[in-house]
Design a protein around this motif. Structure first.
Motif, short mmCIF file in Angstrom:
data_model
loop_
_atom_site.label_atom_id
_atom_site.label_comp_id
_atom_site.label_asym_id
_atom_site.label_seq_id
_atom_site.Cartn_x
_atom_site.Cartn_y
_atom_site.Cartn_z
N ALA A 291 -37.58 72.32 51.45
CA ALA A 291 -38.38 73.26 52.23
C ALA A 291 -37.76 74.64 52.18
CB ALA A 291 -38.49 72.77 53.68
N ASN A 292 -38.61 75.65 52.15
CA ASN A 292 -38.23 77.06 52.16
C ASN A 292 -37.49 77.51 50.91
OD1 ASN A 292 -39.41 77.49 54.76
ND2 ASN A 292 -37.67 76.35 55.60
N GLN A 293 -37.64 76.78 49.81
CA GLN A 293 -37.13 77.22 48.51
C GLN A 293 -38.31 77.35 47.56
OE1 GLN A 293 -33.68 75.16 47.08
NE2 GLN A 293 -32.72 75.13 49.08
N VAL B 7 -50.04 66.24 41.28
CA VAL B 7 -48.62 65.95 41.23
C VAL B 7 -48.17 65.81 42.67
CG1 VAL B 7 -46.34 66.79 40.57
CG2 VAL B 7 -48.29 67.25 39.09
N ASN B 8 -47.62 64.66 43.01
CA ASN B 8 -47.10 64.45 44.36
C ASN B 8 -45.63 64.85 44.40
OD1 ASN B 8 -49.45 63.47 45.61
ND2 ASN B 8 -49.15 61.51 44.61
N VAL B 9 -45.32 65.78 45.28
CA VAL B 9 -43.97 66.34 45.39
C VAL B 9 -43.40 65.98 46.75
CG1 VAL B 9 -42.62 68.47 45.36
CG2 VAL B 9 -44.63 68.25 43.88
N GLN B 10 -42.25 65.33 46.76
CA GLN B 10 -41.58 64.99 48.01
C GLN B 10 -40.65 66.14 48.38
OE1 GLN B 10 -42.33 62.32 49.88
NE2 GLN B 10 -40.99 63.14 51.42
N VAL B 11 -40.92 66.80 49.48
CA VAL B 11 -40.12 67.95 49.94
C VAL B 11 -39.24 67.48 51.09
CG1 VAL B 11 -40.20 70.27 50.93
CG2 VAL B 11 -41.89 69.59 49.20
N THR B 12 -37.96 67.77 50.99
CA THR B 12 -37.00 67.38 52.03
C THR B 12 -36.26 68.62 52.53
OG1 THR B 12 -35.26 66.95 50.39
CG2 THR B 12 -36.65 65.08 51.02
N THR B 13 -35.44 68.41 53.54
CA THR B 13 -34.58 69.47 54.04
C THR B 13 -33.42 69.62 53.08
OG1 THR B 13 -35.20 68.91 56.30
CG2 THR B 13 -33.20 70.22 56.02
N ALA B 14 -33.04 70.85 52.78
CA ALA B 14 -31.91 71.09 51.87
C ALA B 14 -30.64 70.49 52.46
CB ALA B 14 -31.73 72.58 51.64
N ALA C 166 -51.10 79.03 33.12
CA ALA C 166 -51.05 79.90 34.30
C ALA C 166 -49.95 79.36 35.21
CB ALA C 166 -52.38 79.91 35.03
N SER C 167 -49.23 80.25 35.86
CA SER C 167 -48.13 79.83 36.73
C SER C 167 -48.18 80.58 38.05
CB SER C 167 -46.77 80.10 36.07
OG SER C 167 -46.61 79.31 34.92
N VAL C 168 -47.66 79.93 39.08
CA VAL C 168 -47.59 80.54 40.40
C VAL C 168 -46.28 80.10 41.05
CG1 VAL C 168 -48.78 78.65 41.62
CG2 VAL C 168 -48.93 80.98 42.51
N GLN C 169 -45.75 80.94 41.91
CA GLN C 169 -44.56 80.60 42.69
C GLN C 169 -45.01 79.92 43.97
OE1 GLN C 169 -41.24 81.18 41.56
NE2 GLN C 169 -42.51 81.42 39.75
N TRP C 170 -44.35 78.82 44.32
CA TRP C 170 -44.72 78.02 45.49
C TRP C 170 -43.48 77.80 46.35
CZ3 TRP C 170 -43.72 72.38 45.71
CH2 TRP C 170 -44.26 71.77 46.85
N THR C 171 -43.60 78.08 47.64
CA THR C 171 -42.51 77.88 48.58
C THR C 171 -43.01 76.96 49.69
OG1 THR C 171 -41.69 80.10 48.11
CG2 THR C 171 -40.82 79.01 50.08
N PRO C 172 -42.71 75.65 49.60
CA PRO C 172 -43.15 74.75 50.66
C PRO C 172 -42.39 75.05 51.95
CG PRO C 172 -41.71 73.59 49.13
CD PRO C 172 -41.95 74.95 48.56
#
Length: 156
Positions: free
Chosen positions: A47-49, A124-131, A92-98
């Protein structure tokens, strides 16, 4: 005297070979998650990266723009007011910050021009965790015992 030089050269070559073998056997820094022409950079997501999402639209006829989504929410490129990203070289590309942890489903829609058919890409399923505490480890050379710190200072 000549034997001493040969032994020293042999030790240097052996040491170099050991370092090279360790680096070849070391795990790669990261892999990407991908599915149906959508790729999310990295295999660990926090998260937040910020991460790059790329859509390969080479198989979509007359694609001129791609819209990216995190679930049902459009991903708007930084500094823009709308989610569309123009294609360049069939991508095409985009920056993503969950900003939240959990599973994020990333999709894209390739917008066709000239009245063509829009094409859904992904998911695409992305698992987002705390750093993790102390920052994130990218699998770089610093994880190699004994010489990792030295290699890291050399940028390896």
């Amino acid at each position: 005297m000549n034997n001493t030089r040969i032994r020293r050269a042999g030790i240097g070559i052996t040491g170099f070979a050991m370092v090279a073998a360790m680096m070849i056997g070391a795990p790669s820094a990261s892999a990407d998650l991908s599915g149906n022409s959508v790729t999310v950079a990295s295999n660990s997501h926090y998260a937040n990266q910020t991460y790059t999402i790329t859509a390969d639209v080479s198989s979509v006829a007359s694609c001129w723009m791609v819209w990216f989504y995190d679930g049902n929410t459009a991903i708007i490129p930084p500094g823009e007011n709308a989610p569309g990203v123009l294609t360049k070289n069939n991508a095409a590309s985009v920056q993503w910050t969950p900003t939240t942890t959990g599973t994020h489903t990333i999709t894209a829609v390739a917008m066709a021009n000239n009245g063509g058919q829009n094409v859904g890409l992904g998911p695409v399923n992305v698992q987002v965790t705390t750093a993790p505490a102390g920052g994130t480890d990218t699998g770089s050379a610093d994880s190699i015992p004994v010489i990792g710190g030295i290699l890291k200072t050399l940028g390896l």
